[in-house]
Design a protein around this motif. Structure first.
Motif, PDB file in Angstrom:
ATOM      1  N   PRO A 116       0.833  -1.216   0.000  1.00 42.97           N
ATOM      2  CA  PRO A 116       0.000   0.000   0.000  1.00 42.97           C
ATOM      3  C   PRO A 116       0.865   1.264   0.000  1.00 42.97           C
ATOM      4  O   PRO A 116       1.835   1.357   0.750  1.00 42.97           O
ATOM      5  CB  PRO A 116      -0.805  -0.116   1.293  1.00 42.97           C
ATOM      6  N   SER A 117       0.515   2.214  -0.853  1.00 47.30           N
ATOM      7  CA  SER A 117       1.318   3.439  -1.013  1.00 47.30           C
ATOM      8  C   SER A 117       0.439   4.664  -0.836  1.00 47.30           C
ATOM      9  O   SER A 117      -0.724   4.656  -1.213  1.00 47.30           O
ATOM     10  CB  SER A 117       1.933   3.495  -2.413  1.00 47.30           C
ATOM     11  N   ARG A 118       1.022   5.703  -0.311  1.00 45.43           N
ATOM     12  CA  ARG A 118       0.317   6.984  -0.149  1.00 45.43           C
ATOM     13  C   ARG A 118       1.156   8.082  -0.799  1.00 45.43           C
ATOM     14  O   ARG A 118       2.393   8.023  -0.740  1.00 45.43           O
ATOM     15  CB  ARG A 118       0.170   7.324   1.349  1.00 45.43           C
ATOM     16  N   PRO A 119       0.521   9.088  -1.365  1.00 43.03           N
ATOM     17  CA  PRO A 119       1.296  10.180  -1.956  1.00 43.03           C
ATOM     18  C   PRO A 119       2.120  10.933  -0.905  1.00 43.03           C
ATOM     19  O   PRO A 119       1.682  11.087   0.241  1.00 43.03           O
ATOM     20  CB  PRO A 119       0.219  11.101  -2.540  1.00 43.03           C
ATOM     21  N   GLU A 130      -7.112   9.188  -3.692  1.00 39.54           N
ATOM     22  CA  GLU A 130      -6.032  10.086  -4.104  1.00 39.54           C
ATOM     23  C   GLU A 130      -6.447  11.524  -3.786  1.00 39.54           C
ATOM     24  O   GLU A 130      -7.617  11.879  -3.945  1.00 39.54           O
ATOM     25  CB  GLU A 130      -5.803   9.967  -5.607  1.00 39.54           C
ATOM     26  N   PRO A 131      -5.513  12.352  -3.366  1.00 38.14           N
ATOM     27  CA  PRO A 131      -5.876  13.746  -3.070  1.00 38.14           C
ATOM     28  C   PRO A 131      -6.142  14.536  -4.349  1.00 38.14           C
ATOM     29  O   PRO A 131      -5.495  14.289  -5.366  1.00 38.14           O
ATOM     30  CB  PRO A 131      -4.627  14.286  -2.373  1.00 38.14           C
ATOM     31  N   ASN A 132      -7.096  15.461  -4.287  1.00 40.24           N
ATOM     32  CA  ASN A 132      -7.291  16.347  -5.436  1.00 40.24           C
ATOM     33  C   ASN A 132      -6.868  17.777  -5.091  1.00 40.24           C
ATOM     34  O   ASN A 132      -7.237  18.724  -5.758  1.00 40.24           O
ATOM     35  CB  ASN A 132      -8.733  16.296  -5.958  1.00 40.24           C
ATOM     36  N   TRP A 133      -6.107  17.915  -4.017  1.00 46.79           N
ATOM     37  CA  TRP A 133      -5.556  19.222  -3.646  1.00 46.79           C
ATOM     38  C   TRP A 133      -4.263  18.994  -2.872  1.00 46.79           C
ATOM     39  O   TRP A 133      -4.017  17.903  -2.374  1.00 46.79           O
ATOM     40  CB  TRP A 133      -6.540  20.020  -2.787  1.00 46.79           C
ATOM     41  N   ARG A 134      -3.452  20.042  -2.830  1.00 46.51           N
ATOM     42  CA  ARG A 134      -2.284  20.033  -1.957  1.00 46.51           C
ATOM     43  C   ARG A 134      -2.035  21.455  -1.483  1.00 46.51           C
ATOM     44  O   ARG A 134      -2.442  22.410  -2.143  1.00 46.51           O
ATOM     45  CB  ARG A 134      -1.062  19.429  -2.643  1.00 46.51           C
ATOM     46  N   PRO A 135      -1.402  21.622  -0.331  1.00 47.94           N
ATOM     47  CA  PRO A 135      -1.205  22.978   0.198  1.00 47.94           C
ATOM     48  C   PRO A 135      -0.321  23.824  -0.718  1.00 47.94           C
ATOM     49  O   PRO A 135       0.575  23.305  -1.372  1.00 47.94           O
ATOM     50  CB  PRO A 135      -0.502  22.747   1.533  1.00 47.94           C
TER      51      PRO A 135
END
Ligand code: FES
Ligand SMILES: [Fe+2]
Length: 334
Positions: free
Chosen positions: A108-111, A127-132
């Motif tokens: 299992p992998s995470r961004p 999956e994220p659709n935003w990042r700071p």
């Protein structure tokens, strides 16, 4: 009979978001480190080409811990037990026997992403659709970091930044003014305040712009009117368990040639970066520690008895709901 307010130890399970893991310089290409995040063991590693990977520490072959003897080889991480190798997506690309790797052996992998020299990992179902947005990075020193481990929850520590009422009572700020009321824009909550802080030798006058991206990333841009300097303060709770966090604060200073009135504008950049950020970090760490007694011992009220002067706590909580997308135990809101 009056019903008791709904009270809980913490607001809910770990909210979805980006959480601070380490500084980028602490993870060179080819290096791997073990970390605890949201109740699980992970390895964070950097491939030879420099890409960051956050993956489960448990090898899917026979359960060895990759953080204890695992190594990075090129663009893969290799398990110490039987030599299975996994790529950045978690696919098993080789085993130690030279036979065909089992397809079900998936890690299992995470961004993970580096922003202004700080590495963040994503906690969330998909999956994220935003990042700071880390803000302008040119002309700023790297971050100096200080961390503590304590009982707490990312929603509680982030709520602090809009809890205008406690600025005076806990931190001793005076003349607190809201220059821009809290505004929510998707995963970003922003606000602007000014305040003064009486000190033994005088009075600090500061203006702060707060950008809270999810519940793990608060960036505070500080304009110090006393020294004419600019600081960037990060407040980053990393969930270890449901009710335990590692709280990290970071300080970066604007380079002296850009901070036009700062008294250290005449000293070389490396001295200003080192010395000023060290002093500023100590100052802000002492300020944040004032919150600990409250955080460590408080309960979470679903229906707080809010008063005028509290700041936009209700608005913050409505905004924060989006970070509990798939949870059955989503916090109950006032
Ligand atoms: S347990 Fe990892 S290769 Fe066997
Ligand atoms: Fe506080």
């Amino acid at each position: 009979m009056t019903a008791l307010p709904l009270r809980a130890a913490i607001p809910g399970p770990t909210p979805e978001g980006w959480y601070y893991l380490c500084r980028e310089v602490e993870l060179r290409p080819g290096q791997l480190r073990t970390l605890r995040l949201a109740g699980e063991e992970w390895v964070l590693w950097r491939s030879a080409a420099g890409s960051l990977h956050l993956q489960s520490a448990w090898c899917p072959h026979l359960g060895a811990h990759l953080g204890h003897g695992g190594r990075v080889e090129g663009e893969t991480v290799v398990c110490p037990f039987h030599g299975f190798a996994f790529d950045g997506q978690g696919s098993c690309v080789a085993n130690g026997y030279g036979t065909r790797p089992p397809r079900q052996a998936h890690l299992p992998s995470r961004p993970a992403v580096a922003l202004h020299g700080l590495v963040f990992g994503w906690v969330g179902a998909g999956e994220p659709n935003w990042r700071p947005d880390p803000g302008e990075v040119d002309g700023w020193s790297p971050f100096r970091i200080h961390s503590w481990e304590l009982r707490g929850h990312p929603q509680e520590t982030s709520e602090n930044s809009v809890d205008v009422g406690h600025f005076a009572h806990v931190h001793g700020y005076v003349q607190v003014q809201t220059l821009q009321a809290a505004q929510a824009q998707g995963p970003l909550l922003s606000a602007r305040y000014s305040f003064e802080k009486p000190l033994p030798w005088g009075r600090l006058r500061e203006e702060i712009d707060i950008a809270v991206w999810g519940l793990g990333y608060s960036r505070v841009e500080v304009r110090d009117h006393t020294f004419g300097a600019r600081f960037r303060l990060m407040v980053m709770p990393t969930p270890l368990e449901d009710d335990r966090i590692r709280l990290s604060i970071g300080i970066a200073v604007q380079d002296p040639d850009r901070a036009s009135r700062a008294p250290w504008r005449f000293v070389p950049r490396w001295i200003a970066r080192g010395l000023v950020s060290r002093i500023a970090l100590r100052f802000y760490a002492a300020d944040v520690e004032r919150d600990f007694r409250i955080w460590k011992n408080k309960s979470w009220l679903a229906r707080p008895a809010l008063a005028e002067g509290d700041g936009p706590i209700g608005r913050f909580r409505v905004w924060a709901r989006q970070f509990y997308p798939s949870s059955a135990s989503e916090p109950v809101l006032p």
